[in-house]
Design a protein around this motif. Structure first.
Motif, PDB file in Angstrom:
ATOM      1  N   ASN A 113       0.335  -9.818  28.331  1.00  0.00           N
ATOM      2  CA  ASN A 113      -0.313 -11.461  28.958  1.00  0.00           C
ATOM      3  C   ASN A 113      -0.729 -11.492  29.958  1.00  0.00           C
ATOM      4  O   ASN A 113      -1.129 -13.143  30.155  1.00  0.00           O
ATOM      5  CB  ASN A 113       1.044 -12.173  28.059  1.00  0.00           C
ATOM      6  CG  ASN A 113       1.347 -12.149  26.833  1.00  0.00           C
ATOM      7  OD1 ASN A 113       1.024 -12.145  26.140  1.00  0.00           O
ATOM      8  ND2 ASN A 113       2.499 -12.342  26.630  1.00  0.00           N
ATOM      9  N   GLN A 114      -0.163 -11.184  31.420  1.00  0.00           N
ATOM     10  CA  GLN A 114      -0.029 -11.441  32.226  1.00  0.00           C
ATOM     11  C   GLN A 114      -2.134 -11.146  32.415  1.00  0.00           C
ATOM     12  O   GLN A 114      -2.986 -12.166  33.393  1.00  0.00           O
ATOM     13  CB  GLN A 114       0.545 -10.432  33.313  1.00  0.00           C
ATOM     14  CG  GLN A 114       1.931 -11.016  33.442  1.00  0.00           C
ATOM     15  CD  GLN A 114       2.598  -9.807  34.470  1.00  0.00           C
ATOM     16  OE1 GLN A 114       2.440  -8.684  34.781  1.00  0.00           O
ATOM     17  NE2 GLN A 114       3.186 -10.272  34.872  1.00  0.00           N
ATOM     18  N   ALA A 115      -2.409  -9.972  31.746  1.00  0.00           N
ATOM     19  CA  ALA A 115      -4.034  -9.815  32.324  1.00  0.00           C
ATOM     20  C   ALA A 115      -4.261 -10.847  31.323  1.00  0.00           C
ATOM     21  O   ALA A 115      -5.691 -11.568  32.266  1.00  0.00           O
ATOM     22  CB  ALA A 115      -4.199  -8.747  31.720  1.00  0.00           C
ATOM     23  N   GLN A 116      -4.171 -11.638  30.885  1.00  0.00           N
ATOM     24  CA  GLN A 116      -5.277 -12.923  29.665  1.00  0.00           C
ATOM     25  C   GLN A 116      -4.172 -14.046  30.749  1.00  0.00           C
ATOM     26  O   GLN A 116      -5.837 -14.666  30.481  1.00  0.00           O
ATOM     27  CB  GLN A 116      -4.090 -13.185  28.419  1.00  0.00           C
ATOM     28  CG  GLN A 116      -4.808 -13.650  28.020  1.00  0.00           C
ATOM     29  CD  GLN A 116      -5.784 -13.305  26.696  1.00  0.00           C
ATOM     30  OE1 GLN A 116      -5.266 -12.390  26.568  1.00  0.00           O
ATOM     31  NE2 GLN A 116      -6.770 -13.854  26.824  1.00  0.00           N
ATOM     32  N   MET A 117      -3.270 -14.317  31.382  1.00  0.00           N
ATOM     33  CA  MET A 117      -3.437 -15.700  32.433  1.00  0.00           C
ATOM     34  C   MET A 117      -4.546 -14.962  33.405  1.00  0.00           C
ATOM     35  O   MET A 117      -5.338 -16.245  33.085  1.00  0.00           O
ATOM     36  CB  MET A 117      -1.588 -15.381  32.593  1.00  0.00           C
ATOM     37  CG  MET A 117      -1.201 -16.490  32.383  1.00  0.00           C
ATOM     38  SD  MET A 117       0.650 -16.561  32.757  1.00  0.00           S
ATOM     39  CE  MET A 117       0.551 -16.098  34.785  1.00  0.00           C
TER      40      MET A 117
END
Length: 109
Positions: free
Chosen positions: A83-87
């Motif tokens: 999710n962090q990478a997606q952000m």
């Protein structure tokens, strides 16, 4: 008289023989009771062993559940990182859009 004495001796001998047989039977019964006691102790030991094995099984199941929980937590961490990478990717795309708009604005003028 002699006949009576002999008869009495014979009766005493027979009574002693019966008493001896009774004592032997009592001894056999004592041995049987001891064997029964040993068997009872063996059964108790077996019961204790069975309870120990059941406790071990419960412990094994608890450990398996803990392993599953650990794997779930690891998956949660991986999901959080994803999710962090997606952000980060979303912010990069926004920055790219701003750059593209800036470039478009520069190329028009």
């Amino acid at each position: 008289m002699l006949h009576d004495l002999l008869r009495e001796l014979f009766d005493i001998n027979q009574a002693q023989m019966v008493l001896g047989q009774r004592n032997q039977a009592q001894m056999v019964l004592g041995h049987r009771n001891q064997a029964q006691m040993v068997l009872g102790q063996r059964n108790q030991a077996q019961m204790v062993l069975d309870q120990r094995n059941q406790a071990q099984m419960v412990l094994d199941q608890r450990n398996q559940a803990q392993m599953v929980l650990d794997q779930r937590n690891q998956a949660q961490i991986v999901l959080g990182l994803r999710n962090q990478a997606q952000m980060v990717l979303g912010k990069r795309n926004q920055a790219q859009m701003v750059l593209d708009q800036r470039n478009d604005a520069l190329s028009v003028s």
